[in-house]
Design a protein around this motif. Structure first.
Motif, PDB file in Angstrom:
ATOM      1  N   GLN A 127       0.795  -1.223   0.000  1.00 20.98           N
ATOM      2  CA  GLN A 127       0.000   0.000   0.000  1.00 20.98           C
ATOM      3  C   GLN A 127       0.835   1.285   0.000  1.00 20.98           C
ATOM      4  O   GLN A 127       0.279   2.376  -0.015  1.00 20.98           O
ATOM      5  CB  GLN A 127      -0.926   0.034   1.230  1.00 20.98           C
ATOM      6  N   VAL A 128       2.154   1.173   0.038  1.00 17.66           N
ATOM      7  CA  VAL A 128       2.981   2.370   0.185  1.00 17.66           C
ATOM      8  C   VAL A 128       4.033   2.439  -0.918  1.00 17.66           C
ATOM      9  O   VAL A 128       4.747   1.461  -1.161  1.00 17.66           O
ATOM     10  CB  VAL A 128       3.684   2.399   1.559  1.00 17.66           C
ATOM     11  N   ILE A 129       4.099   3.589  -1.543  1.00 11.05           N
ATOM     12  CA  ILE A 129       5.082   3.830  -2.596  1.00 11.05           C
ATOM     13  C   ILE A 129       5.848   5.097  -2.270  1.00 11.05           C
ATOM     14  O   ILE A 129       5.255   6.104  -1.869  1.00 11.05           O
ATOM     15  CB  ILE A 129       4.390   3.978  -3.967  1.00 11.05           C
ATOM     16  N   LEU A 130       7.147   5.051  -2.456  1.00 11.83           N
ATOM     17  CA  LEU A 130       7.998   6.229  -2.318  1.00 11.83           C
ATOM     18  C   LEU A 130       8.499   6.585  -3.711  1.00 11.83           C
ATOM     19  O   LEU A 130       9.134   5.775  -4.373  1.00 11.83           O
ATOM     20  CB  LEU A 130       9.176   5.939  -1.390  1.00 11.83           C
ATOM     21  N   TYR A 131       8.178   7.806  -4.139  1.00 13.20           N
ATOM     22  CA  TYR A 131       8.532   8.249  -5.498  1.00 13.20           C
ATOM     23  C   TYR A 131       9.509   9.415  -5.395  1.00 13.20           C
ATOM     24  O   TYR A 131       9.265  10.376  -4.663  1.00 13.20           O
ATOM     25  CB  TYR A 131       7.280   8.684  -6.246  1.00 13.20           C
ATOM     26  N   THR A 132      10.621   9.330  -6.107  1.00 13.29           N
ATOM     27  CA  THR A 132      11.608  10.407  -6.119  1.00 13.29           C
ATOM     28  C   THR A 132      11.981  10.727  -7.557  1.00 13.29           C
ATOM     29  O   THR A 132      11.972   9.846  -8.428  1.00 13.29           O
ATOM     30  CB  THR A 132      12.889  10.011  -5.364  1.00 13.29           C
ATOM     31  N   ILE A 185       0.120   6.570  -0.301  1.00 13.35           N
ATOM     32  CA  ILE A 185      -0.387   5.517   0.578  1.00 13.35           C
ATOM     33  C   ILE A 185      -1.815   5.177   0.189  1.00 13.35           C
ATOM     34  O   ILE A 185      -2.676   6.059   0.104  1.00 13.35           O
ATOM     35  CB  ILE A 185      -0.349   5.955   2.049  1.00 13.35           C
ATOM     36  N   SER A 186      -2.035   3.918  -0.058  1.00 17.26           N
ATOM     37  CA  SER A 186      -3.381   3.437  -0.328  1.00 17.26           C
ATOM     38  C   SER A 186      -4.023   2.990   0.981  1.00 17.26           C
ATOM     39  O   SER A 186      -3.449   2.196   1.723  1.00 17.26           O
ATOM     40  CB  SER A 186      -3.335   2.274  -1.321  1.00 17.26           C
ATOM     41  N   LEU A 187      -5.211   3.500   1.282  1.00 20.75           N
ATOM     42  CA  LEU A 187      -5.875   3.168   2.535  1.00 20.75           C
ATOM     43  C   LEU A 187      -6.765   1.944   2.421  1.00 20.75           C
ATOM     44  O   LEU A 187      -7.098   1.311   3.398  1.00 20.75           O
ATOM     45  CB  LEU A 187      -6.714   4.369   3.004  1.00 20.75           C
TER      46      LEU A 187
END
Length: 705
Positions: free
Chosen positions: A642-647, A692-694
């Motif tokens: 559910q969590v992605i970090l994009y840079t 973040i997907s809830l």
């Protein structure tokens, strides 16, 4: 089915055709996720997924019907997928010669929005991603689309077939604009560089039609945040309908303190954007969509026009941008496709201390677009599409001086009506023809214009060759219509396009040459606009993409050559437009590291120097700037389900690119016109954000509808 050490499940199988031969390069994936793979030379594939329960597995490849399998994921071991050959639909082949399709494409079918986000130079922006394609030209100081030697207003954007008056966010001078719309909103993006259907008018160079997703099948929600923005959204699914909403707030205050740019800000750039859409099934064959978007942008920048000797002022800008779009698609019992649409745009711009401290400039424009269309296969090998549309537009600009006296109040209202017909015919097996026409009546000039368009396409298995000719009209800009003018007409461009493409097992090579001839362009003569301008643009584009040679790697390389010249606006002689560069080359790639659950995207962009005018030299457009180069990259970490970090980082090398020069209107005491380079507000731009997907099963649906 095999469980991995991390609890993932392995999906394996083979893709074959009806003759039992392996199909190499087919895309196999779980819809709505990043999980998937391409088949190898033996037609075999294998990938891991963290999905649970029932999923939809898809497979696609050019020349074959799409494959779908809905089943529990733990029953998807050792699959045998048999692809059925497909007869090309008429609407699919005739008008695709000069088009790049994302989403609906046969080669980029499953990762539409992600293709946008993970393009190294996009920064999550649709228009930024499209600039990695051939035919586009780099104009870094405004970030808008310039296609094949055409001005940015010659490219028009449509959502679900309806026109968008202002698709870009407004920015300060020399800051690149971004698209207003989230890439996750769309299921299909068809970018036509020329030779487009008669349904689309009022665009001299290119059109960008984008289709929103259909009714959401599940309820989901998510949030995102970064040092410069925060937002959230989601969808609520009902039995036959869904309601979605999305809100984002951007504030560059903190970003500018940590990484200051070249400007002095009294109030840094802030924007609030909100979108909402309601979609519902209508009967057994119809879909109704109601979409609305609102953007509010504001900032105050302190600066002085030293070249014009204008004292320092606090330039304040505030924009409110509204858009509303309602469409209904349905199909009768006799397979007649019907479409009805209405779209309204309203843009209000307020500039305080615009030219001097305490003056003001207020500008607003609005548009109502109405359209109805009918499509039907009249007989095998013949498809008819026809319809009509209307544009009702208004524009007003008011200027008050420093004493608040109204020195200017310009306004114009006009309508444009159009009818179009499109005939698509299969002449012989593999040989398709299109003959279409568009008739327009421009109320402002009381003139009728007819736009004939013809194309011929030949498809042989994986090879396609196309020839297109068409004529296209577009109204002059509002700023021209409110200025003194005589005998103004719609500008016209004729397109001549010859192209060929070849697809082989996940690889595509495409080449096109074109010639555009402009006429009736606005030309300022003795302070009065006339339709006496003209011009030309010629060149060629080459494009190669590969998504099967190296596992987990997709890349493309493109080169464009353009030679453009115009006599328009205030040009005294035929000259190369200031936005046109002769050589443009790009290389873009993205690679997935399975062990790290990380995607890496890199884009390298080169453009030869653009022309500009140096009043210290003889001639008009008499100088050429240095070459442009930028290396952009992004990393996307799948931290959890559910969590992605994009840079991302734009212009990693920090190269100081320039976009021509500005000069003082008069020489100094030594007889020299002082000048300064046009530069972006900063050399680099960094971004880091968390999504973040809830509730959704995929974090990438956070901002989607």
């Amino acid at each position: 089915m095999r469980l991995t050490a991390q609890g993932q499940q392995q999906i394996t199988g083979m893709v074959i055709d009806v003759k039992g031969q392996p199909v190499e390069g087919a895309n196999i994936y779980i819809t709505g996720t990043l999980d998937g793979a391409s088949s190898d030379k033996a037609g075999k594939f294998s990938f891991a997924t963290t999905q649970k329960g029932t999923v939809i597995l898809g497979a696609s490849y050019i020349g074959y019907k799409d494959f779908r399998l809905t089943a529990p994921v733990d029953q998807m071991g050792q699959l045998k997928i048999v692809l059925q050959p497909s007869e090309k639909a008429l609407e699919e082949v005739v008008v695709r010669a000069s088009t790049f399709s994302l989403g609906k494409s046969r080669t980029l079918e499953k990762l539409d929005a992600l293709d946008v986000v993970m393009t190294g130079s996009s920064n999550g922006d649709i228009y930024g991603a499209l600039m990695s394609l051939p035919g586009t030209q780099k104009v870094g100081e405004d970030g808008k689309l310039y296609i094949r030697g055409g001005d940015n207003r010659e490219t028009q954007t449509f959502i679900d077939g309806m026109h968008v008056l202002s698709p870009y966010s407004i920015t300060a001078q020399d800051m690149p604009a971004r698209g207003r719309f989230s890439p996750f909103l769309f299921q299909g993006i068809n970018f036509s560089l020329g030779g487009y259907e008669s349904e689309f008018g009022q665009a001299l160079s290119a059109v960008l039609p984008m289709d929103t997703k259909d009714v959401a099948g599940s309820t989901k929600a998510g949030i995102n945040f970064s040092p410069l923005s925060a937002g959230g959204g989601g969808s609520v699914a009902f039995r036959k309908s869904s309601l979605s909403a999305n809100v984002n707030f951007t504030d560059l205050t903190l970003y500018n303190k940590v990484l200051p740019d070249r400007y002095s800000w009294k109030k840094p750039y802030q924007s609030l954007s909100a979108e909402a859409q309601y979609k519902t099934a209508v009967g057994a064959r119809g879909v109704f969509k109601l979409y609305t978007a609102y953007d509010r942008t504001a900032f105050i920048r302190t600066f002085a026009d030293t070249l014009d000797h204008v004292p320092q002022r606090d330039f304040r800008l505030q924009q409110d941008n509204y858009y509303l779009n309602a469409t209904l698609k349905t199909k009768t019992r006799h397979n007649t496709h019907l479409f009805f649409g209405a779209a309204g745009s309203y843009v209000d711009n307020r500039y305080d201390n615009a030219r001097f401290q305490r003056d003001s400039y207020h500008q607003n424009e609005q548009e109502l677009h109405l359209k109805a269309r009918l499509e039907k296969n009249i007989m095998p090998g013949y498809r008819l599409s026809t319809g009509m549309e209307a544009y009702l537009r208004g524009y007003r600009a008011v200027y008050h001086d420093t004493l608040q006296q109204r020195l200017q109040d310009q306004q114009v209202n006009y309508q444009l009506y159009a009818a179009f017909v499109d005939n698509q015919v299969r002449l012989l097996p593999g040989l398709y023809a299109n003959a279409s026409g568009r008739m327009e009546y421009a109320q402002f000039s009381s003139a009728w214009n007819f736009s004939p368009r013809v194309s011929l396409n030949y498809l042989a298995n994986r090879f396609q060759v196309s020839a297109i000719w068409g004529r296209y009209y577009q109204m002059p800009d509002n700023s021209v219509l409110v200025a003194p003018h005589e005998n103004m007409q719609q500008s016209v461009a004729s397109h001549y396009i010859l192209g060929a493409s070849y697809e082989y097992k996940g690889r595509l090579i495409k080449a096109e040459t074109y010639y555009k001839q402009y006429d009736q362009l606005e030309l300022l003569q003795q302070q009065v606009y006339h339709a006496n301008g003209y011009g030309k643009s010629t060149g060629f584009d080459v494009y190669f993409s590969d998504e099967s040679s190296v596992p987990h790697l997709k890349y493309n390389v493109s080169y464009s050559y353009n030679d453009a010249a115009r006599l328009y606006r205030d040009f005294p002689v035929m000259s190369t437009p200031l936005f046109a560069s002769r050589h443009n080359a790009r290389m873009s790639g993205k690679y997935y590291f399975p062990a790290l659950k990380t995607y890496a995207g890199v884009t390298a962009t080169y453009a030869s120097g653009r022309p500009y005018r140096d009043p210290n030299r003889d001639g008009y457009i008499n100088a050429v700037d240095k070459d442009y180069f930028s290396l952009d990259a992004n990393l996307t970490f799948l931290i959890s389900k559910q969590v992605i970090l994009y840079t991302s980082c734009g212009n990693i090398t920090g190269r100081q690119n320039t976009y021509g020069y500005r000069y003082a209107p008069s020489p100094d005491a030594t007889g020299v016109y002082q000048g300064a380079p046009v530069m972006a507000s900063r050399n680099n731009f960094f971004y880091i954000g968390v999504f973040i997907s809830l509730k959704s099963s995929s974090a990438y649906d956070v901002s989607s509808f």
